[in-house]
Motif scaffolding. Structure first.
Motif, PDB file in Angstrom:
ATOM      1  N   THR A   1      68.200  -4.742  34.205  1.00 11.74           N
ATOM      2  CA  THR A   1      68.352  -4.005  34.425  1.00 11.74           C
ATOM      3  C   THR A   1      67.787  -2.989  35.411  1.00 11.74           C
ATOM      4  N   GLY A   2      68.600  -2.152  35.766  1.00  9.30           N
ATOM      5  CA  GLY A   2      68.695  -1.728  37.454  1.00  9.30           C
ATOM      6  C   GLY A   2      68.431  -1.667  38.222  1.00  9.30           C
TER       7      GLY A   2
ATOM      8  N   THR B   1      58.985   1.536  34.097  1.00 12.55           N
ATOM      9  CA  THR B   1      60.113   0.908  34.781  1.00 12.55           C
ATOM     10  C   THR B   1      58.667   1.009  36.263  1.00 12.55           C
ATOM     11  N   PHE B   2      59.184   0.110  37.645  1.00 15.88           N
ATOM     12  CA  PHE B   2      58.464   0.059  38.200  1.00 15.88           C
ATOM     13  C   PHE B   2      58.307   0.317  39.590  1.00 15.88           C
ATOM     14  N   ASP B   3      57.445   0.604  40.487  1.00 15.11           N
ATOM     15  CA  ASP B   3      57.871   0.264  42.450  1.00 15.11           C
ATOM     16  C   ASP B   3      57.139  -0.250  43.040  1.00 15.11           C
ATOM     17  N   HIS B   4      57.363  -1.671  41.894  1.00 18.17           N
ATOM     18  CA  HIS B   4      56.930  -3.327  42.613  1.00 18.17           C
ATOM     19  C   HIS B   4      56.932  -4.094  41.177  1.00 18.17           C
ATOM     20  N   GLU B   5      56.408  -5.394  41.676  1.00 20.17           N
ATOM     21  CA  GLU B   5      57.319  -6.481  40.982  1.00 20.17           C
ATOM     22  C   GLU B   5      55.769  -6.964  40.474  1.00 20.17           C
ATOM     23  N   HIS B   6      53.875  -5.920  40.317  1.00 25.76           N
ATOM     24  CA  HIS B   6      53.100  -7.123  40.555  1.00 25.76           C
ATOM     25  C   HIS B   6      52.139  -6.855  39.117  1.00 25.76           C
TER      26      HIS B   6
ATOM     27  N   MET C   1      63.278  -6.783  41.320  1.00 27.40           N
ATOM     28  CA  MET C   1      64.185  -6.517  40.563  1.00 27.40           C
ATOM     29  C   MET C   1      64.365  -4.573  40.930  1.00 27.40           C
ATOM     30  N   ARG C   2      64.411  -3.594  41.763  1.00 33.36           N
ATOM     31  CA  ARG C   2      63.823  -2.884  41.638  1.00 33.36           C
ATOM     32  C   ARG C   2      64.157  -2.357  42.981  1.00 33.36           C
ATOM     33  N   PRO C   3      65.105  -1.037  43.333  1.00 28.71           N
ATOM     34  CA  PRO C   3      65.174  -0.387  44.571  1.00 28.71           C
ATOM     35  C   PRO C   3      64.508  -1.158  45.784  1.00 28.71           C
ATOM     36  N   HIS C   4      65.370  -1.475  46.732  1.00 32.53           N
ATOM     37  CA  HIS C   4      64.927  -2.228  48.035  1.00 32.53           C
ATOM     38  C   HIS C   4      65.605  -1.803  49.549  1.00 32.53           C
TER      39      HIS C   4
ATOM     40  N   THR D   1      76.359   7.207  44.839  1.00 37.21           N
ATOM     41  CA  THR D   1      75.625   7.341  44.009  1.00 37.21           C
ATOM     42  C   THR D   1      73.767   6.377  45.294  1.00 37.21           C
ATOM     43  N   SER D   2      73.024   6.969  45.518  1.00 33.40           N
ATOM     44  CA  SER D   2      72.134   5.923  45.919  1.00 33.40           C
ATOM     45  C   SER D   2      71.117   4.694  44.976  1.00 33.40           C
ATOM     46  N   GLN D   3      70.672   4.158  45.870  1.00 34.65           N
ATOM     47  CA  GLN D   3      70.091   2.730  45.093  1.00 34.65           C
ATOM     48  C   GLN D   3      68.812   3.969  43.706  1.00 34.65           C
TER      49      GLN D   3
END
Length: 371
Positions: A241-242, A60-65, A263-266, A278-280
């Motif tokens: 998903t996520g 999964t990802f910390d960013h979309e790049h 599409m990740r925590p924001h 429940t946290s993101q």
């Protein structure tokens, strides 16, 4: 997790609580998530990413790049990637995003993909003489966004795209007259199970999120209901998903228009660490690991998150941190372990309570202790 920023850093505690081992592919040795960084390397280098993916069960990802060809090759090799490339592309490319949202019937600002100054000027002239121009890829926190009245104000962007060998498409949108910005966070598993948090209001300064008010003050109940509906339609429609963040404008006539997707925590969901059952971050891990999703109810009637931008102008951060903790015992401080720099997000502060304005004042004062 690919990316070693503060999102990866804040994913570590819930991963430990869930019994999951989190590994990070970080861009630099001194990243926010360096304590979980097993690999340091370039996420744009295929072999680096493939080697990293061979050591984990889910990516999964910390960013979309991360480039699409790398993501699709990972899937071809049998690696679980969440969100999947088919969904993530809509957060990577703003023109694809606008096309998909139109397909889903989701309300958006009037827009066009333009490849010449003449075409851009036609759009500007047809929309009151001003418009918002965005690079299709790579922009965030106000970067890659300009409000213009003449097409030659983004001539450098057209030139750069041409020099890079790309067709020079930029996204142009009407300049929306809005009263505030809203954000709806949604978590979705691949099975289709979804959970949403309350709609929040975000306050921007210089194109960067400065504050988040949770839940968003109710000015028009129908507006918040529409924002929640849009978030779920988008999550289902793109098959994410996520965690998904849908950033929106509330217009002067009480319409809701989608501005951006993540599409990740924001940043608009950081309040959930203390403000939700429940946290993101925990929810994102549950979703990508295909675990049942948690309760997203608020833990208090009012929660305010304030970003710490820049850090102290003088004096070491550890000293200021201790002083701030002593002066504001109700505040929860989150340091991203970043060096101070004007405008940089170096941490955030969250305060929970019963009264929004009281909580907001406390959160602002605590964040200001770092200035």
């Amino acid at each position: 997790m690919i990316g070693g920023g503060q999102l990866a850093r804040m994913m570590v505690p819930p991963a430990i609580h869930l019994g999951l081992r989190i590994s990070v592919l970080a861009e630099t040795p001194r990243s926010s998530a360096d304590r979980a960084a097993d690999v340091v390397g370039d996420y744009r280098d295929p072999e680096t990413v493939y080697a990293f993916a061979n050591t984990v069960d889910v990516v999964t990802f910390d960013h979309e790049h991360v480039p699409q060809p790398i993501l699709r090759e990972l899937e071809a090799r049998g690696v679980q990637v969440h969100p999947r490339p088919e969904a993530l592309q809509y957060a990577q490319d703003k023109i694809l995003m606008r096309q998909k949202l139109a397909e889903l019937g989701v309300p958006v600002p009037d827009w066009a993909a333009v490849e010449t100054e003449a075409h851009l000027q036609e759009f500007i002239d047809a929309h009151g003489g001003r418009a918002v121009v965005k690079t299709a890829r790579g922009g965030y926190d106000g970067k890659g966004v300009r409000v213009v009245s003449q097409a030659d104000e983004v001539r450098d962007w057209f030139t750069t795209l041409a020099e890079d060998g790309h067709v020079g498409h930029l996204l142009v949108e009407e300049l929306v007259e809005f009263t505030r910005e809203l954000s709806q966070l949604v978590a979705r598993r691949s099975s289709g199970e979804m959970r949403t948090w309350p709609v929040v209001e975000t306050v921007q300064e210089g194109g960067v999120c400065a504050e988040v008010l949770a839940p968003a003050p109710v000015e028009n109940p129908a507006t918040l209901a529409e924002a929640a509906r849009i978030g779920q339609v988008v999550a289902e429609g793109v098959g994410v998903t996520g965690v998904l963040a849908v950033e929106m404008f509330e217009t002067v006539d009480h319409r809701v228009l989608v501005n951006e997707l993540a599409m990740r925590p924001h940043n608009s969901g950081h309040f959930s660490i203390e403000g939700s059952v429940t946290s993101q971050f925990e929810q994102h891990l549950r979703a990508v690991a295909d675990l049942p999703l948690g309760d997203t109810s608020m833990t208090a009637p009012a929660v305010v998150m304030v970003n710490v931008l820049g850090g102290p102008a003088e004096g070491p951060m550890p000293v200021r941190y201790a002083e701030a903790l002593a002066a504001h015992p109700r505040a929860k401080f989150h340091s991203y372990d970043k060096q101070p720099r004007p405008g940089r997000k170096v941490g955030h502060v969250t305060v929970t309570g019963d009264d929004l304005e009281t909580v907001r004042a406390q959160a602002r004062a605590a964040a200001a202790a770092f200035s």
